[in-house]
Motif scaffolding. Structure first.
Motif, PDB file in Angstrom:
ATOM      1  N   LEU A 176      -3.299  18.645   0.481  1.00 31.78           N
ATOM      2  CA  LEU A 176      -2.077  18.072  -0.081  1.00 31.78           C
ATOM      3  C   LEU A 176      -0.998  17.947   0.992  1.00 31.78           C
ATOM      4  CD1 LEU A 176      -2.031  20.083  -3.441  1.00 31.78           C
ATOM      5  CD2 LEU A 176      -2.869  17.761  -3.047  1.00 31.78           C
ATOM      6  N   ARG A 177      -0.951  18.914   1.909  1.00 37.67           N
ATOM      7  CA  ARG A 177      -0.008  18.799   3.029  1.00 37.67           C
ATOM      8  C   ARG A 177      -0.355  17.593   3.895  1.00 37.67           C
ATOM      9  NH1 ARG A 177      -0.972  24.404   3.522  1.00 37.67           N
ATOM     10  NH2 ARG A 177      -2.145  24.052   5.441  1.00 37.67           N
ATOM     11  N   SER A 178      -1.651  17.376   4.103  1.00 38.53           N
ATOM     12  CA  SER A 178      -2.073  16.218   4.893  1.00 38.53           C
ATOM     13  C   SER A 178      -1.676  14.920   4.202  1.00 38.53           C
ATOM     14  CB  SER A 178      -3.590  16.257   5.106  1.00 38.53           C
ATOM     15  OG  SER A 178      -3.975  17.408   5.834  1.00 38.53           O
ATOM     16  N   TYR A 179      -1.802  14.877   2.894  1.00 40.99           N
ATOM     17  CA  TYR A 179      -1.364  13.700   2.135  1.00 40.99           C
ATOM     18  C   TYR A 179       0.134  13.476   2.314  1.00 40.99           C
ATOM     19  CZ  TYR A 179      -5.152  11.796  -0.792  1.00 40.99           C
ATOM     20  OH  TYR A 179      -6.258  11.130  -1.251  1.00 40.99           O
ATOM     21  N   ARG A 180       0.920  14.558   2.202  1.00 39.12           N
ATOM     22  CA  ARG A 180       2.374  14.414   2.340  1.00 39.12           C
ATOM     23  C   ARG A 180       2.731  13.832   3.699  1.00 39.12           C
ATOM     24  NH1 ARG A 180       2.330  19.326  -0.598  1.00 39.12           N
ATOM     25  NH2 ARG A 180       2.353  20.611   1.283  1.00 39.12           N
ATOM     26  N   GLU A 181       2.095  14.351   4.730  1.00 38.10           N
ATOM     27  CA  GLU A 181       2.375  13.856   6.076  1.00 38.10           C
ATOM     28  C   GLU A 181       1.981  12.386   6.210  1.00 38.10           C
ATOM     29  OE1 GLU A 181       0.844  14.591  10.669  1.00 38.10           O
ATOM     30  OE2 GLU A 181       0.726  16.232   9.215  1.00 38.10           O
ATOM     31  N   PHE A 182       0.830  12.029   5.661  1.00 35.13           N
ATOM     32  CA  PHE A 182       0.355  10.648   5.743  1.00 35.13           C
ATOM     33  C   PHE A 182       1.313   9.691   5.034  1.00 35.13           C
ATOM     34  CE2 PHE A 182      -2.324   7.343   3.600  1.00 35.13           C
ATOM     35  CZ  PHE A 182      -2.601   6.581   4.732  1.00 35.13           C
ATOM     36  N   ILE A 183       1.715  10.042   3.821  1.00 36.03           N
ATOM     37  CA  ILE A 183       2.608   9.165   3.059  1.00 36.03           C
ATOM     38  C   ILE A 183       3.970   9.060   3.740  1.00 36.03           C
ATOM     39  CG2 ILE A 183       3.804   8.880   0.854  1.00 36.03           C
ATOM     40  CD1 ILE A 183       1.379  10.199  -0.494  1.00 36.03           C
ATOM     41  N   ASP A 184       4.493  10.188   4.219  1.00 36.79           N
ATOM     42  CA  ASP A 184       5.796  10.166   4.896  1.00 36.79           C
ATOM     43  C   ASP A 184       5.750   9.313   6.161  1.00 36.79           C
ATOM     44  OD1 ASP A 184       6.808  11.786   2.935  1.00 36.79           O
ATOM     45  OD2 ASP A 184       6.701  13.642   4.110  1.00 36.79           O
ATOM     46  N   GLU A 185       4.671   9.458   6.936  1.00 36.58           N
ATOM     47  CA  GLU A 185       4.550   8.678   8.173  1.00 36.58           C
ATOM     48  C   GLU A 185       4.420   7.190   7.862  1.00 36.58           C
ATOM     49  OE1 GLU A 185       4.467   9.437  11.528  1.00 36.58           O
ATOM     50  OE2 GLU A 185       5.169  11.443  11.034  1.00 36.58           O
ATOM     51  N   PHE A 186       3.635   6.872   6.851  1.00 31.73           N
ATOM     52  CA  PHE A 186       3.444   5.470   6.480  1.00 31.73           C
ATOM     53  C   PHE A 186       4.766   4.866   6.010  1.00 31.73           C
ATOM     54  CE2 PHE A 186      -0.613   3.041   5.521  1.00 31.73           C
ATOM     55  CZ  PHE A 186      -0.003   1.798   5.611  1.00 31.73           C
ATOM     56  N   ALA A 187       5.495   5.618   5.188  1.00 32.09           N
ATOM     57  CA  ALA A 187       6.776   5.125   4.684  1.00 32.09           C
ATOM     58  C   ALA A 187       7.775   4.936   5.823  1.00 32.09           C
ATOM     59  CB  ALA A 187       7.335   6.099   3.650  1.00 32.09           C
ATOM     60  N   ALA A 188       7.754   5.835   6.811  1.00 32.18           N
ATOM     61  CA  ALA A 188       8.670   5.708   7.949  1.00 32.18           C
ATOM     62  C   ALA A 188       8.398   4.425   8.727  1.00 32.18           C
ATOM     63  CB  ALA A 188       8.541   6.926   8.863  1.00 32.18           C
ATOM     64  N   VAL A 189       7.116   4.078   8.857  1.00 30.79           N
ATOM     65  CA  VAL A 189       6.764   2.838   9.559  1.00 30.79           C
ATOM     66  C   VAL A 189       7.289   1.623   8.795  1.00 30.79           C
ATOM     67  CG1 VAL A 189       4.833   1.350  10.216  1.00 30.79           C
ATOM     68  CG2 VAL A 189       4.760   3.792  10.744  1.00 30.79           C
ATOM     69  N   ILE A 190       7.112   1.620   7.477  1.00 27.61           N
ATOM     70  CA  ILE A 190       7.568   0.470   6.680  1.00 27.61           C
ATOM     71  C   ILE A 190       9.087   0.349   6.750  1.00 27.61           C
ATOM     72  CG2 ILE A 190       7.589  -0.582   4.399  1.00 27.61           C
ATOM     73  CD1 ILE A 190       4.838  -0.424   5.807  1.00 27.61           C
ATOM     74  N   ARG A 191       9.782   1.481   6.693  1.00 25.84           N
ATOM     75  CA  ARG A 191      11.247   1.427   6.777  1.00 25.84           C
ATOM     76  C   ARG A 191      11.714   0.889   8.126  1.00 25.84           C
ATOM     77  NH1 ARG A 191      10.699   6.769   4.398  1.00 25.84           N
ATOM     78  NH2 ARG A 191      11.188   6.687   2.161  1.00 25.84           N
TER      79      ARG A 191
ATOM     80  N   PHE B  48       0.832  -1.203   0.000  1.00 23.57           N
ATOM     81  CA  PHE B  48       0.000   0.000   0.000  1.00 23.57           C
ATOM     82  C   PHE B  48       0.870   1.259   0.000  1.00 23.57           C
ATOM     83  CE2 PHE B  48      -2.476   3.262   2.283  1.00 23.57           C
ATOM     84  CZ  PHE B  48      -3.622   3.290   1.506  1.00 23.57           C
ATOM     85  N   ALA B  49       1.842   1.320   0.916  1.00 23.59           N
ATOM     86  CA  ALA B  49       2.696   2.504   1.018  1.00 23.59           C
ATOM     87  C   ALA B  49       3.547   2.691  -0.233  1.00 23.59           C
ATOM     88  CB  ALA B  49       3.590   2.390   2.252  1.00 23.59           C
ATOM     89  N   SER B  50       4.011   1.602  -0.813  1.00 20.05           N
ATOM     90  CA  SER B  50       4.861   1.703  -2.006  1.00 20.05           C
ATOM     91  C   SER B  50       4.106   2.308  -3.175  1.00 20.05           C
ATOM     92  CB  SER B  50       5.393   0.318  -2.381  1.00 20.05           C
ATOM     93  OG  SER B  50       6.214  -0.204  -1.355  1.00 20.05           O
ATOM     94  N   ILE B  51       2.845   1.914  -3.340  1.00 19.69           N
ATOM     95  CA  ILE B  51       2.048   2.469  -4.438  1.00 19.69           C
ATOM     96  C   ILE B  51       1.795   3.955  -4.207  1.00 19.69           C
ATOM     97  CG2 ILE B  51      -0.220   2.399  -5.555  1.00 19.69           C
ATOM     98  CD1 ILE B  51      -0.199  -0.623  -5.134  1.00 19.69           C
ATOM     99  N   LEU B  52       1.524   4.331  -2.961  1.00 21.11           N
ATOM    100  CA  LEU B  52       1.342   5.757  -2.669  1.00 21.11           C
ATOM    101  C   LEU B  52       2.593   6.543  -3.047  1.00 21.11           C
ATOM    102  CD1 LEU B  52      -0.431   5.803   0.836  1.00 21.11           C
ATOM    103  CD2 LEU B  52      -1.444   5.578  -1.430  1.00 21.11           C
ATOM    104  N   MET B  53       3.755   6.025  -2.675  1.00 24.24           N
ATOM    105  CA  MET B  53       5.000   6.737  -2.954  1.00 24.24           C
ATOM    106  C   MET B  53       5.295   6.773  -4.451  1.00 24.24           C
ATOM    107  SD  MET B  53       7.532   5.652   0.161  1.00 24.24           S
ATOM    108  CE  MET B  53       8.701   6.904  -0.363  1.00 24.24           C
ATOM    109  N   GLN B  54       5.046   5.671  -5.140  1.00 20.79           N
ATOM    110  CA  GLN B  54       5.302   5.643  -6.577  1.00 20.79           C
ATOM    111  C   GLN B  54       4.377   6.597  -7.327  1.00 20.79           C
ATOM    112  OE1 GLN B  54       5.504   1.754  -8.387  1.00 20.79           O
ATOM    113  NE2 GLN B  54       6.776   0.908  -6.752  1.00 20.79           N
ATOM    114  N   ARG B  55       3.144   6.724  -6.871  1.00 19.24           N
ATOM    115  CA  ARG B  55       2.217   7.650  -7.524  1.00 19.24           C
ATOM    116  C   ARG B  55       2.569   9.105  -7.197  1.00 19.24           C
ATOM    117  NH1 ARG B  55      -3.072   6.009  -8.963  1.00 19.24           N
ATOM    118  NH2 ARG B  55      -3.388   8.243  -9.329  1.00 19.24           N
ATOM    119  N   ALA B  56       3.083   9.344  -5.992  1.00 21.10           N
ATOM    120  CA  ALA B  56       3.387  10.721  -5.587  1.00 21.10           C
ATOM    121  C   ALA B  56       4.695  11.225  -6.190  1.00 21.10           C
ATOM    122  CB  ALA B  56       3.451  10.815  -4.063  1.00 21.10           C
ATOM    123  N   ALA B  57       5.642  10.327  -6.444  1.00 21.81           N
ATOM    124  CA  ALA B  57       6.972  10.744  -6.903  1.00 21.81           C
ATOM    125  C   ALA B  57       6.939  11.595  -8.174  1.00 21.81           C
ATOM    126  CB  ALA B  57       7.860   9.513  -7.089  1.00 21.81           C
ATOM    127  N   PRO B  58       6.189  11.215  -9.221  1.00 19.00           N
ATOM    128  CA  PRO B  58       6.187  12.046 -10.436  1.00 19.00           C
ATOM    129  C   PRO B  58       5.517  13.407 -10.245  1.00 19.00           C
ATOM    130  CG  PRO B  58       5.377   9.810 -10.883  1.00 19.00           C
ATOM    131  CD  PRO B  58       5.406   9.983  -9.404  1.00 19.00           C
TER     132      PRO B  58
END
Length: 329
Positions: A269-284, A141-151
């Motif tokens: 959009l700021r809320s999205y950034r925070e959500f994706i960053d927090e989710f990615a931090a948990v996975i890492r 789930f987190a990987s798809i969010l990050m891949q979609r947000a990167a571009p």
């Protein structure tokens, strides 16, 4: 010519007599009349004050509930940072970027069971689904969010900065600007409500805990990927809305309205950034956390919380009322 009758002297005397009686009653009971009027005024004032007090009480209760929710959210985030070894748990949110380990070591006990990591490519996504390491559902789930947000990084940065392209040749009138801004704010609110209903749907969480006959690990990878893409579809809608606002061409007198509108439309959009960053931090952090766990790990509630600045919203609407109010001659 027809004759027109006129009141006789008797009728005039009767009318005068009646008026004198009424005047006498008014004079005699004047204080009763004044008292009744005063009482009616007091009752009306009490009703108005009671209504305003009730509105103030409801507003205070709402603000108190929002503050309590925010405190609980921040407490859970602090707990999560502590559990995953994030340096922000000690040094604070704004001290530095999140680091790997506050204990000075990233070492973990040896384990034969692989642990999921973030996938940066489609091949890595396919490997997550195929190999099913620990935590693969959340990592997918987190990987798809990050891949979609990167571009979208450059466009998101423009939104955060409030960057505007060169104005178009045509300038909006006050009425056109007010109508456009109100429509965009309404569209933002509607999109947020749709996103909230989508993420609260039972099928959303069911994708991570599907029946055993769907998958031996209890989750449906296709459903997880589907909902991740849909979450990011809403994200792109909100980004496009921000870009439309920053693309409006209007006289310089209205720049403050456009700046406030852009700031408000960037909030989701700021809320999205925070959500994706927090989710990615948990996975890492999973490779450091899971080897030490003997059961389920409680990392607190991690959700996409979108808050609306009501003060900013009210200010925008007041300015729109000002520029569209009829001018006095």
């Amino acid at each position: 010519m027809a004759d027109h009758s006129s009141p006789g002297d008797g009728s005039v005397l009767v009318a005068i007599f009646v008026l004198l009686i009424i005047a006498g009653l008014v004079v005699r009971y004047i204080w009763w009349v004044v008292g009744a009027a005063a009482l009616a005024g007091v009752v009306y004032l009490c009703v108005v004050l009671t209504r305003k007090a009730e509105e103030r009480r409801l507003r205070d209760e709402k603000l108190a509930a929002e503050r309590e929710f925010e405190r609980a959210r921040l407490a859970e985030r602090q707990h999560r940072w502590t559990m995953i070894g994030d340096s922000r748990a000690v040094y604070g949110e704004k001290s530095s970027a999140p680091t790997a380990d506050i204990t000075g070591t990233d070492s973990a006990p040896d384990t034969d069971e692989p642990i999921a990591t973030l996938a940066a490519t489609k091949a890595e996504l396919d490997a997550l689904i195929r190999d099913r390491p620990q935590g693969w559902e959340q990592a997918l789930f987190a990987s798809i969010l990050m891949q979609r947000a990167a571009p979208l990084a450059s466009r998101l940065r423009d939104s955060e900065l409030g960057y505007t392209e060169a104005g178009a040749s045509g300038l909006m009138s006050a009425g056109e600007l007010a109508s456009t801004v109100v429509h965009m704010l309404d569209e933002m609110m509607r999109t947020i409500q749709q996103l909230d209903r989508f993420m609260m749907a039972p099928a959303f969480m069911a994708a991570f805990t599907a029946p055993d006959d769907v998958d031996e690990d209890g989750a449906d990878p296709e459903a997880i990927a589907h909902i991740a893409h849909r979450v990011m579809d809403y994200h792109e809608r909100l980004l496009e809305l921000s870009e439309r606002c920053r693309g409006i061409s209007a006289p310089a007198y209205y720049d403050d309205i456009l700046a406030d509108c852009a700031r408000m439309l960037d909030a989701p959009l700021r809320s999205y950034r925070e959500f994706i960053d927090e989710f990615a931090a948990v996975i890492r952090a999973l490779p450091r956390v899971l080897p030490h766990a003997s059961g389920p790990v409680d990392l607190g509630s991690l959700g996409l919380y979108i808050s609306i600045d009501n003060t900013l919203h009210s200010r925008i609407l007041r300015r729109l009322d000002e520029i569209t109010a009829p001018r006095r001659a």
